[in-house]
Design an enzyme around this catalytic site. Structure first.
Site, PDB file in Angstrom:
ATOM      1  CE  LYS A  21      42.716  39.540  41.156  1.00  0.00           C
ATOM      2  NZ  LYS A  21      42.588  38.155  40.729  1.00  0.00           N
ATOM      3  CE  LYS A  35      39.479  31.795  44.986  1.00  0.00           C
ATOM      4  NZ  LYS A  35      39.868  32.590  43.854  1.00  0.00           N
ATOM      5  CE  LYS A  55      43.900  35.241  48.851  1.00  0.00           C
ATOM      6  NZ  LYS A  55      44.248  35.816  47.601  1.00  0.00           N
TER       7      LYS A  55
END
Ligand code: ATP
Ligand code: LTN
Length: 331
Positions: A198, A114, A195
């Protein structure tokens, strides 16, 4: 292994919930609720580790709560609450932050992924797993039903709890991650080697739980498949079709070998049309309940209020145990 007594898990209110969240996490929670005391949180403090809009955040909290209920969590059996409503989470996170090591947090792959390519990241994004450890340990959770991507965080939680127990005396129960074999990692439709997420760049990556039948049809039709055209489960060689088969199998309960036998010699187009039907029909009742709950925010609010009251009672006891051991009894 004896039956676990308590389960704890949570989802960040950071966007559209998708099939990965449902199959990897929420569906497991619903399955556990007759045998285990389940405590399920909407982790809004975690959602602030990335830039956020306060108004959107509040809206997302209500949406996630409504989805928990629509997916089948029963407030008479499971406790549902919002993380920031129970102050003990932040307090224990500070204590555990003094026990966790910088080096072990720096090894977390979610932080690396991230944070990658961003000019600045919040300190909260770095200490995110410490807050997650506090969430879990406050409830003496034996199991943590999550998707595969959270395994490393649950292992860190165990390490920190073990270190605390060894240094200050037995305080915390060591939790186990509970991860589905297949389904612990639903892959992105447009990129089946990563994966479903969202926060993926494109909405074609995921099937949102709110997607209408036309959108689901379009997304499955354009889902990336593999060369060759055979319908067989081989995640390494054929990640696209294997992911679609996993979704099919988890939604219907049919085994992979049954599905492979049924679709031998049929083309991807045929399989995708049947999968679309399965997804639409499985989401339909959930979406109907979701829409009804959205019309009754007061009822959802009351469930969250009662959930927070129960959660605070349990968390308060663990926190005072930890405070005492840590040397924070009143003088
Ligand atoms: P983001 O991509 O924004 O980080 P997310 O989609 O991964 O969000 P989370 O709130 O981080 O969602 O995850 C909630 C739960 O859903 C966790 O238990 C997580 O492991 C699970 N989960 C998320 N994505 C998947 C997936 N693709 N397959 C299986 N489980 C998943
Ligand atoms: N980090 C988790 C969300 C989360 C969580 C938890 C999951 C926060 N606290 C405690 C299980 C138990 C994620 O899915 N990204």
């Amino acid at each position: 292994m004896p039956l676990p007594k308590r389960s704890f898990s949570g989802i960040q209110p950071t966007g559209n919930l998708h099939l990965g969240n449902y199959l990897g996490a929420i569906k497991q929670w619903v399955k556990l609720q007759d045998t285990v005391d389940g405590i399920y949180c909407i982790v809004d403090l975690h959602a602030c580790t990335a830039t956020h809009d306060p108004v959107v955040l509040r809206r997302s909290v209500s949406a996630v709560a409504a989805f928990y209920l629509a997916a089948g969590l029963d407030p008479a059996k499971s406790t549902i609450f919002v993380q920031s409503a129970v102050g003990a989470h932040s307090e224990l996170a500070w204590i555990l932050g003094c026990v966790a090591r910088f080096g072990e947090l720096a090894r977390m792959t979610q932080f690396k992924e991230k944070g990658e390519g961003r000019e600045s990241v919040s300190v909260g994004l770095f200490t995110y797993p410490v807050l997650m450890a506090a969430d879990i340990l406050l409830y003496d959770a034996n199991v943590v039903p999550v998707g595969e991507d959270q395994k490393q965080h649950v292992e860190l939680c165990r390490d920190v709890a073990e270190r605390f127990n060894a240094t200050f005396g037995d305080t915390f129960i060591l939790p186990e991650p509970l991860i589905l074999g297949t389904g612990g990692r639903i892959m992105g439709l447009d990129q089946p080697t990563k994966k479903m997420s969202k926060s993926a760049g494109s909405p074609n990556n995921y099937i949102a739980l709110e997607d209408d039948p036309d959108t689901i049809t379009r997304k499955i039709k354009t889902a990336v498949t593999d060369t060759g055209g055979q319908i067989c489960y081989a995640p390494e060689e054929k990640p696209g079709i294997s992911n679609l088969l996993t979704i099919y199998s988890l939604l219907t309960g049919e085994t992979m070998s049954d599905l492979e036998a049924r679709y031998t010699g049929k083309g991807y187009g045929f399989f995708k049309r049947e999968l679309t039907e399965v997804v639409v029909e499985n989401l339909r009742p959930l979406q109907t309940r979701y829409r009804a709950l959205k019309k009754d925010p007061a009822a959802v609010g009351e469930i969250l209020r009662q959930g927070a009251e129960r959660a605070a009672g349990i968390a308060g006891k663990t926190l005072s145990r930890a405070r005492k051991r840590f040397g924070m009894e009143p003088v």
